[in-house]
Design a protein around this motif. Structure first.
Motif, PDB file in Angstrom:
ATOM      1  N   ALA A  59       0.869  -1.178   0.000  1.00 34.87           N
ATOM      2  CA  ALA A  59       0.000   0.000   0.000  1.00 34.87           C
ATOM      3  C   ALA A  59       0.907   1.231   0.000  1.00 34.87           C
ATOM      4  CB  ALA A  59      -0.899   0.005   1.224  1.00 34.87           C
ATOM      5  N   ALA A  60       0.524   2.267  -0.743  1.00 30.16           N
ATOM      6  CA  ALA A  60       1.325   3.496  -0.816  1.00 30.16           C
ATOM      7  C   ALA A  60       0.473   4.664  -0.343  1.00 30.16           C
ATOM      8  CB  ALA A  60       1.817   3.724  -2.241  1.00 30.16           C
ATOM      9  N   LEU A  61       0.943   5.389   0.683  1.00 28.96           N
ATOM     10  CA  LEU A  61       0.148   6.462   1.286  1.00 28.96           C
ATOM     11  C   LEU A  61       1.001   7.716   1.487  1.00 28.96           C
ATOM     12  CD1 LEU A  61      -0.376   3.560   3.083  1.00 28.96           C
ATOM     13  CD2 LEU A  61      -2.378   4.910   3.725  1.00 28.96           C
TER      14      LEU A  61
ATOM     15  N   GLU B 273     -11.358   3.193   7.177  1.00 33.99           N
ATOM     16  CA  GLU B 273     -11.973   3.819   6.010  1.00 33.99           C
ATOM     17  C   GLU B 273     -11.244   5.109   5.642  1.00 33.99           C
ATOM     18  OE1 GLU B 273     -14.435   2.874   3.961  1.00 33.99           O
ATOM     19  OE2 GLU B 273     -14.465   0.921   4.974  1.00 33.99           O
ATOM     20  N   LEU B 274     -10.769   5.827   6.652  1.00 29.03           N
ATOM     21  CA  LEU B 274     -10.095   7.097   6.389  1.00 29.03           C
ATOM     22  C   LEU B 274      -8.724   6.909   5.745  1.00 29.03           C
ATOM     23  CD1 LEU B 274     -11.026   9.062   9.643  1.00 29.03           C
ATOM     24  CD2 LEU B 274     -12.052   9.270   7.365  1.00 29.03           C
ATOM     25  N   PHE B 275      -8.131   5.705   5.881  1.00 29.85           N
ATOM     26  CA  PHE B 275      -6.858   5.444   5.205  1.00 29.85           C
ATOM     27  C   PHE B 275      -6.987   5.694   3.693  1.00 29.85           C
ATOM     28  CE2 PHE B 275      -5.539   2.025   8.550  1.00 29.85           C
ATOM     29  CZ  PHE B 275      -5.324   3.032   9.480  1.00 29.85           C
ATOM     30  N   ASN B 276      -8.193   5.454   3.164  1.00 32.01           N
ATOM     31  CA  ASN B 276      -8.383   5.615   1.719  1.00 32.01           C
ATOM     32  C   ASN B 276      -8.145   7.047   1.258  1.00 32.01           C
ATOM     33  OD1 ASN B 276      -9.095   2.890   1.366  1.00 32.01           O
ATOM     34  ND2 ASN B 276     -11.222   3.301   1.913  1.00 32.01           N
TER      35      ASN B 276
ATOM     36  N   CYS C  82      -5.761   8.793   2.170  1.00 26.50           N
ATOM     37  CA  CYS C  82      -4.315   9.033   2.227  1.00 26.50           C
ATOM     38  C   CYS C  82      -3.565   8.298   1.121  1.00 26.50           C
ATOM     39  CB  CYS C  82      -3.763   8.573   3.582  1.00 26.50           C
ATOM     40  SG  CYS C  82      -4.661   9.210   5.001  1.00 26.50           S
ATOM     41  N   ILE C  83      -4.265   7.588   0.274  1.00 28.68           N
ATOM     42  CA  ILE C  83      -3.599   6.719  -0.699  1.00 28.68           C
ATOM     43  C   ILE C  83      -2.936   7.545  -1.807  1.00 28.68           C
ATOM     44  CG2 ILE C  83      -3.979   4.961  -2.466  1.00 28.68           C
ATOM     45  CD1 ILE C  83      -6.079   3.736  -0.645  1.00 28.68           C
ATOM     46  N   TYR C  84      -1.693   7.216  -2.066  1.00 30.92           N
ATOM     47  CA  TYR C  84      -0.909   7.875  -3.125  1.00 30.92           C
ATOM     48  C   TYR C  84      -1.060   7.122  -4.443  1.00 30.92           C
ATOM     49  CZ  TYR C  84       3.318   8.762  -5.898  1.00 30.92           C
ATOM     50  OH  TYR C  84       4.191   9.018  -6.917  1.00 30.92           O
ATOM     51  N   ASP C  85      -0.845   5.819  -4.410  1.00 29.41           N
ATOM     52  CA  ASP C  85      -0.940   4.989  -5.610  1.00 29.41           C
ATOM     53  C   ASP C  85      -2.293   4.292  -5.588  1.00 29.41           C
ATOM     54  OD1 ASP C  85      -0.764   3.187  -7.663  1.00 29.41           O
ATOM     55  OD2 ASP C  85       1.169   2.339  -7.083  1.00 29.41           O
ATOM     56  N   LEU C  86      -3.203   4.726  -6.466  1.00 30.41           N
ATOM     57  CA  LEU C  86      -4.565   4.199  -6.439  1.00 30.41           C
ATOM     58  C   LEU C  86      -4.650   2.729  -6.826  1.00 30.41           C
ATOM     59  CD1 LEU C  86      -6.510   7.225  -8.000  1.00 30.41           C
ATOM     60  CD2 LEU C  86      -6.103   6.686  -5.590  1.00 30.41           C
ATOM     61  N   SER C  87      -3.605   2.195  -7.443  1.00 31.17           N
ATOM     62  CA  SER C  87      -3.611   0.779  -7.833  1.00 31.17           C
ATOM     63  C   SER C  87      -2.938  -0.104  -6.797  1.00 31.17           C
ATOM     64  CB  SER C  87      -2.905   0.600  -9.183  1.00 31.17           C
ATOM     65  OG  SER C  87      -1.531   0.950  -9.083  1.00 31.17           O
ATOM     66  N   SER C  88      -2.506   0.488  -5.679  1.00 30.43           N
ATOM     67  CA  SER C  88      -1.796  -0.295  -4.670  1.00 30.43           C
ATOM     68  C   SER C  88      -2.776  -1.082  -3.809  1.00 30.43           C
ATOM     69  CB  SER C  88      -0.916   0.604  -3.797  1.00 30.43           C
ATOM     70  OG  SER C  88      -1.708   1.496  -3.033  1.00 30.43           O
ATOM     71  N   LYS C  89      -2.222  -1.944  -2.971  1.00 32.48           N
ATOM     72  CA  LYS C  89      -3.007  -2.822  -2.102  1.00 32.48           C
ATOM     73  C   LYS C  89      -3.742  -2.005  -1.036  1.00 32.48           C
ATOM     74  CE  LYS C  89      -3.576  -7.305  -0.861  1.00 32.48           C
ATOM     75  NZ  LYS C  89      -4.112  -8.345  -1.733  1.00 32.48           N
ATOM     76  N   ALA C  90      -4.850  -2.550  -0.557  1.00 30.59           N
ATOM     77  CA  ALA C  90      -5.573  -1.889   0.529  1.00 30.59           C
ATOM     78  C   ALA C  90      -4.694  -1.840   1.774  1.00 30.59           C
ATOM     79  CB  ALA C  90      -6.867  -2.631   0.822  1.00 30.59           C
ATOM     80  N   PRO C  91      -4.650  -0.700   2.479  1.00 26.83           N
ATOM     81  CA  PRO C  91      -3.829  -0.597   3.690  1.00 26.83           C
ATOM     82  C   PRO C  91      -4.346  -1.526   4.789  1.00 26.83           C
ATOM     83  CG  PRO C  91      -4.478   1.582   2.891  1.00 26.83           C
ATOM     84  CD  PRO C  91      -5.298   0.576   2.135  1.00 26.83           C
ATOM     85  N   SER C  92      -3.427  -2.048   5.582  1.00 23.74           N
ATOM     86  CA  SER C  92      -3.801  -2.929   6.681  1.00 23.74           C
ATOM     87  C   SER C  92      -3.993  -2.125   7.954  1.00 23.74           C
ATOM     88  CB  SER C  92      -2.730  -4.001   6.897  1.00 23.74           C
ATOM     89  OG  SER C  92      -1.644  -3.464   7.632  1.00 23.74           O
ATOM     90  N   ILE C  93      -4.490  -2.790   8.982  1.00 19.52           N
ATOM     91  CA  ILE C  93      -4.726  -2.142  10.269  1.00 19.52           C
ATOM     92  C   ILE C  93      -3.420  -1.690  10.916  1.00 19.52           C
ATOM     93  CG2 ILE C  93      -4.617  -4.278  11.620  1.00 19.52           C
ATOM     94  CD1 ILE C  93      -7.044  -1.304  12.134  1.00 19.52           C
TER      95      ILE C  93
END
Length: 706
Positions: A88-90, A113-116, A118-129
């Motif tokens: 994930a890239a944020l 949900e708020l991690f979304n 912060c995402i830099y690369d929209l094609s990256s993996k979903a951030p984990s907890i």
């Protein structure tokens, strides 16, 4: 400059300067490289466990401005096989600004949900907890791992004091807290309170270490874990024998495997009361030391400490009420003895759920145990598929290592029941489970297809594996079997197939193959009698040897394999399938076919006889009648093609077209067609059908049975 590999005794130093130099300047590539090295050593972290990160500057795609981006292992995945797509890239500044939106630990889950945002690369993996745990630390490269040696200290009764003394204050301590935003803030505060530390120990959980470069982080991680492991080794035995010493001795290796193979289908039957399970067995020396010990009865009910261990092994194991030398051949007696144990375990689990649940908790899950311990013999684990069962065993071995280390240096402590429940029934974990792909139709099923190293048998095995089943590859030829097994492992991975030499005319090889099925997967659900031979000769040219060989392989072989297989199916107690690959020749009379045709007729009637006998056991017995399966089939070896061509007055080369033309549909029959017919019987739509014949011959009117 790299250190010497001799520096480390308890961990593997795998860094390659040349490989790393080729990635110089690419921090993300170095992160992936470091992660793969860490994940390759199970002493550092377990499968799917832990996460790593790096922070590097990159251009904002909208403004072109350089921004600090954090690349961190995303939700799911495994460090050992991590690729860029698993990161994930944020934006670091956006992630840290979420602190102003944080409403406290009671509202922890809403932060995911708020991690979304912060995402830099929209094609990256979903951030984990675990994302904020990395985000609130300032270091360029960070490793969060679950090493057995570190967790042994983290789970010790006085782990904080041991950590302080062992590392002279250079490793911080954060008491147990469920992963999430709050824990990230606690890590930041620990660093502020202890400037200059090289890592943080998480109580009962794991380890955080870091560095300014990928290599510095890697070395720091190895050095900290090495020191933990050496400390435990130095203290083993000082308080007395490991786990209080041995209470019983293990059976010899061969006897352990015999006992495990005999028992596994019974255990599988019990723990499949809600969902069909696949099993795994291990008699690893670490397991035997633990299950044979005086402290087993004290430690086993405590459960595990690390959340990663607990999520895969459940609240506690089931210690089987069986003695190592006990006779387990009497199925009824063994089931009567174990049934109350399973009832008690399910009641315990129900009580655990009822006591700890919250108003919004997900519904209770399967109450059956995952880990089964048989003192003197080994450990069985059961789960929805082979990989999950195998990984559960690996995690419980990790937990054993933790208990051994904690007991050596202090006293082992596990997660409190409520904290364990909060992890197991965490809404975020539930959401992850709900996102998992729907199981395939044959998931949780185990198939033994005789003669499955080639031809029709291999096509059936592939079809079943494609649909989610585990398969036992077998043949009378070692080289052919090994070749097929290698092909299956390449196509399906390590957890789909096992292999065993099997001669259907020899009971000992049949029993061995079924034992292999029990040890590898827990039992068997589907038996396909496919192994065959063909001889086409005029009556007067038929020898006694020809006749005996046909009847031995086709009729006696089907009888012996079915007989042995039914014993396993009855141990499990939830039915199953027997499919007999017969032939249109079982009902169609033709010249030069007395031996083969009559043997096939005997096979067909044996199907009906077994269907009539085994119905009360919910065991379905059905027939597939192929005809003229020429492609990739061993049936054309040994003169069969020549014999049939002679009978029809044509050449061998003309046989394929001849067979196709004589069918009503003018179609050639392929091994895959037979495999599809077998799947039709076991795929779920014909669960109440038995004693049937399914013709797969392109339409041969003379073979119509009704």
């Amino acid at each position: 400059m790299s250190v010497s590999t001799n520096t480390f005794k308890h961990v593997s130093y795998l860094w390659d300067d040349a490989k790393a130099a080729a990635m110089e300047g690419d921090e993300v590539a170095l992160l992936i490289y470091r992660s793969n090295l860490l994940g390759a050593d199970l002493r550092l972290t377990n499968y799917g466990g832990g996460n790593t990160s790096c922070k590097a500057m990159a251009k904002d795609p909208l403004t072109g401005e350089l921004k600090e981006i954090m690349w961190v292992k995303g939700s799911g995945g495994d460090l050992g096989t991590l690729k860029k797509s698993g990161l994930a890239a944020l934006y670091v500044d956006r992630l840290r600004s979420l602190e102003y939106k944080y409403r406290g630990i009671e509202h922890e889950d809403e932060m995911v949900e708020l991690f979304n945002h912060c995402i830099y690369d929209l094609s990256s993996k979903a951030p984990s907890i675990d994302t904020p745990l990395h985000g609130f630390l300032p270091f360029k490269h960070i490793d969060h791992l679950h090493p057995d040696a570190a967790i042994a200290i983290a789970a010790a009764k006085d782990g904080k004091q041991i950590t302080q003394e062992l590392f002279n204050g250079t490793i911080g301590w954060v008491q147990w807290q469920k992963p999430g935003f709050d824990l990230g803030l606690q890590l930041r505060q620990c660093l502020r309170d202890n400037p200059g530390i090289r890592g943080i120990m998480l109580g009962s959980h794991g380890l955080f270490t870091w560095g300014n470069t990928a290599y510095e982080s890697y070395i720091n991680t190895l050095e900290v874990i090495e020191r933990c492991a050496q400390y435990i080794e130095d203290n083993l035995g000082k308080k007395g024998p490991v786990f209080g010493g041995a209470r019983i001795e293990s059976l010899p290796k061969e006897e352990r495997l015999q006992k495990a193979a005999a028992l596994a289908p019974i255990l599988r039957g019990f723990c499949s009361s809600q969902t069909k399970m696949i099993g795994h067995f291990t008699d690893d020396e670490r397991v035997l030391q633990y299950i044979n010990s005086k402290d087993l009865d004290r430690l086993a009910p405590m459960g595990t400490s690390c959340p990663d261990h607990f999520l895969r092994t459940k609240i506690s194991p089931l210690v089987l009420n069986l003695q190592p030398g006990e006779d387990v051949s009497n199925i009824t007696a063994v089931k009567e003895k174990l049934a109350p144990q399973y009832d008690d375990y399910r009641k315990m689990y129900q009580q655990y759920y009822n006591t700890c649940k919250h108003p919004n908790s997900p519904a209770i899950r399967d109450a059956n145990p995952v880990v089964h311990l048989y003192p003197g013999v080994g450990m069985f684990t059961f789960a929805k598929d082979k990989q999950t069962a195998r990984v559960a065993a690996e995690f419980y071995i990790n937990a054993i290592n933790v208990m051994r280390g904690s007991e050596a240096i202090s006293e082992y402590t596990s997660l409190p029941r409520q904290e364990a429940f909060n992890i197991e029934y965490w809404l975020l974990e539930e959401a992850k489970l709900q996102r998992m792909p729907k199981p395939k139709p044959l998931s949780g099923r185990i198939a033994l297809i005789t003669g499955s190293a080639g031809g029709i048998g291999k096509a059936i095995a592939k079809k079943f594996a494609d649909e989610g089943a585990c398969v036992i590859i077998n043949d009378i030829n070692t080289e052919r079997m090994q070749g097929a097994m290698a092909e299956f492992q390449q196509t399906y991975g390590r957890d789909t197939a096992a292999a065993s030499l099997l001669d259907v005319t020899k009971e000992d090889t049949i029993e061995k193959a079924l034992d292999e099925a029990a040890l590898a997967f827990g039992g068997v659900d589907i038996i396909v009698n496919n192994a065959g031979i063909s001889t086409s000769k005029p009556l007067v040219d038929h020898s006694i040897e020809d006749w005996d060989k046909l009847y031995d392989i086709l009729v006696k072989g089907q009888f012996l394999v079915s007989k042995a297989g039914v014993k396993v199916l009855r141990k499990q107690g939830f039915g199953g399938d027997i499919i007999n690959i017969v032939s249109k020749n079982s009902v169609v009379a033709g010249p030069n076919n007395a031996g083969y045709g009559s043997a096939k007729a005997a096979q067909a009637h044996l199907t009906r006889l077994l269907a009539a006998e085994l119905g009360p056991d919910k065991i379905r017995v059905n027939t597939v009648n192929p005809d003229a399966v020429i492609a990739d089939s061993n049936i054309w070896a040994g003169g069969w093609a020549e014999g049939r061509a002679k009978a029809y007055g044509i050449t061998v080369e003309e046989l394929p077209a001849y067979y196709a033309k004589r069918t009503l549909m003018n179609e050639a029959i392929l091994p895959a067609d037979i495999a599809n017919a077998c799947y039709a019987f076991v795929g779920g739509f014909l669960d109440k059908s038995t004693g049937n014949i399914l013709n797969v011959d392109g339409g041969v009117a003379a073979a119509f049975v009704r």
